[in-house]
Scaffold this active site. Structure first.
Site, PDB file in Angstrom:
ATOM      1  N   LYS A   1       4.624   5.208   4.922  1.00 45.40           N
ATOM      2  CA  LYS A   1       3.957   3.921   5.051  1.00 45.40           C
ATOM      3  C   LYS A   1       3.982   3.394   6.487  1.00 45.40           C
ATOM      4  O   LYS A   1       3.620   2.249   6.746  1.00 45.40           O
ATOM      5  CB  LYS A   1       4.597   2.924   4.090  1.00 45.40           C
ATOM      6  CG  LYS A   1       4.483   3.399   2.641  1.00 45.40           C
ATOM      7  CD  LYS A   1       5.236   2.525   1.669  1.00 45.40           C
ATOM      8  CE  LYS A   1       5.201   3.140   0.274  1.00 45.40           C
ATOM      9  NZ  LYS A   1       5.932   2.327  -0.713  1.00 45.40           N
TER      10      LYS A   1
ATOM     11  N   PRO B   1       0.833  -1.209   0.000  1.00 44.71           N
ATOM     12  CA  PRO B   1       0.000   0.000   0.000  1.00 44.71           C
ATOM     13  C   PRO B   1       0.867   1.258   0.000  1.00 44.71           C
ATOM     14  O   PRO B   1       1.953   1.281   0.574  1.00 44.71           O
ATOM     15  CB  PRO B   1      -0.798  -0.129   1.296  1.00 44.71           C
ATOM     16  CG  PRO B   1      -0.771  -1.573   1.635  1.00 44.71           C
ATOM     17  CD  PRO B   1       0.543  -2.085   1.141  1.00 44.71           C
ATOM     18  N   GLU B   2       0.377   2.303  -0.639  1.00 45.44           N
ATOM     19  CA  GLU B   2       1.099   3.566  -0.693  1.00 45.44           C
ATOM     20  C   GLU B   2       0.442   4.567   0.249  1.00 45.44           C
ATOM     21  O   GLU B   2      -0.537   4.255   0.928  1.00 45.44           O
ATOM     22  CB  GLU B   2       1.167   4.040  -2.146  1.00 45.44           C
ATOM     23  CG  GLU B   2       1.818   2.975  -3.030  1.00 45.44           C
ATOM     24  CD  GLU B   2       2.001   3.358  -4.484  1.00 45.44           C
ATOM     25  OE1 GLU B   2       2.025   4.571  -4.799  1.00 45.44           O
ATOM     26  OE2 GLU B   2       2.131   2.436  -5.319  1.00 45.44           O
TER      27      GLU B   2
ATOM     28  N   ARG C   1      10.836  -2.362 -10.499  1.00 47.99           N
ATOM     29  CA  ARG C   1       9.385  -2.322 -10.363  1.00 47.99           C
ATOM     30  C   ARG C   1       8.743  -2.142 -11.732  1.00 47.99           C
ATOM     31  O   ARG C   1       9.307  -1.493 -12.604  1.00 47.99           O
ATOM     32  CB  ARG C   1       8.958  -1.159  -9.445  1.00 47.99           C
ATOM     33  CG  ARG C   1       9.580  -1.174  -8.055  1.00 47.99           C
ATOM     34  CD  ARG C   1       9.063  -2.321  -7.197  1.00 47.99           C
ATOM     35  NE  ARG C   1       7.639  -2.214  -6.962  1.00 47.99           N
ATOM     36  CZ  ARG C   1       7.086  -1.428  -6.039  1.00 47.99           C
ATOM     37  NH1 ARG C   1       7.848  -0.656  -5.270  1.00 47.99           N
ATOM     38  NH2 ARG C   1       5.774  -1.409  -5.878  1.00 47.99           N
TER      39      ARG C   1
END
Length: 263
Positions: free
Chosen positions: A53, A2-3, A253
């Site tokens: 985060k 999650p960001e 990524r």
């Protein structure tokens, strides 16, 4: 992972469930935290803060629970007395009379005093949070042009929590598409207009995602809702130029971009 926007929404859910309510039961899985259980009974959560985060759950006795979900941690809100059916391992339970919040699977959990909060290694390392309402495009521009960051390619810089906390891969992809840049660009090579556009997008897109992602706009003329323009849309036409969105790998990524208008 999650960001920032997803972490902030999780924090909002935790606050809505137990903020300001006396804790009736507290449980920690890790032995080093057990001594805090009795000290928190009768206290209440004053607020839940996000630093990128990481979550900081602040208590009325000035202690703060630091947690970082990494890849597998997840918070859940349940009615007190409810035991969710899950194979996840429970790490933290904070219970009030009507609601309980549960942290599963996370391993990076600490209790911090006010002094430790100011010297914690992760919190010392991370940059400004993109969802901090006090963070301005002018400050972002200063960071972009600072000796530490100005010569770094955006492919890696926009994933570095030391630059701006809360950014992640989908935000990196969408921000660079918005301003028509690629992952190979560097701040030192941008003109004034590009730099200004990037500084604004680095704040506007995460904040729009936090405010509206997943919502349905029933009033088509009211505001803008966040949606992916290029992320996970490889092979589709770009809505800006009609070019075909491509997928590659940058900084280990997946990266999505439009060769037609990002150059």
């Amino acid at each position: 992972m999650p960001e920032g926007p997803e972490i902030r929404r999780a924090a909002d859910n935790l606050e809505a469930a137990i903020k300001g309510k006396p804790l009736t039961d507290v449980w920690f899985a890790f032995p080093q935290l057990k001594s805090y259980q009795s000290r928190l009974i009768g206290q209440h959560v004053t607020h839940v803060e996000t630093r990128g985060k990481a979550l900081l759950t602040h208590f009325s006795n000035d202690l703060t629970l630091y947690s970082h979900n990494q890849l597998y941690g997840v918070w859940r809100v349940v009615d007190t007395g409810e035991e969710p059916q899950t194979t996840r391992v429970l790490r933290v339970k904070l219970q009030t009379a009507d609601k309980t919040i549960l942290l599963y699977s996370a391993s990076d959990i600490e209790m911090l005093t006010p002094e430790q909060l100011t010297t914690h290694p992760f919190l010392q390392r991370v940059g400004h949070d993109v969802l901090d309402p006090n963070l301005t495009p002018e400050v972002v521009k200063e960071r972009l042009l600072s000796p530490r960051f100005r010569n770094r390619q955006f492919a890696g810089l926009l994933l570095d929590q030391a630059f701006l906390a809360g950014l992640g891969n989908y935000l990196r992809v969408e921000i660079l598409w918005q301003v028509g840049l690629t992952g190979n660009h560097k701040a030192k090579d941008l003109n004034a207009a590009q730099l200004d556009a990037l500084a604004h997008a680095l704040l506007d897109i995460p904040r729009l995602s936090y405010a509206t992602r997943g919502q349905v706009d029933e009033n088509k003329y009211h505001g803008a809702l966040f949606r992916f323009k290029v992320f996970h849309r490889d092979g589709e036409p770009c809505e800006r130029c009609g070019g075909i969105i491509e997928k590659t790998t940058l900084s280990s990524r997946p990266f999505y971009w439009c060769p037609g208008c990002q150059h």
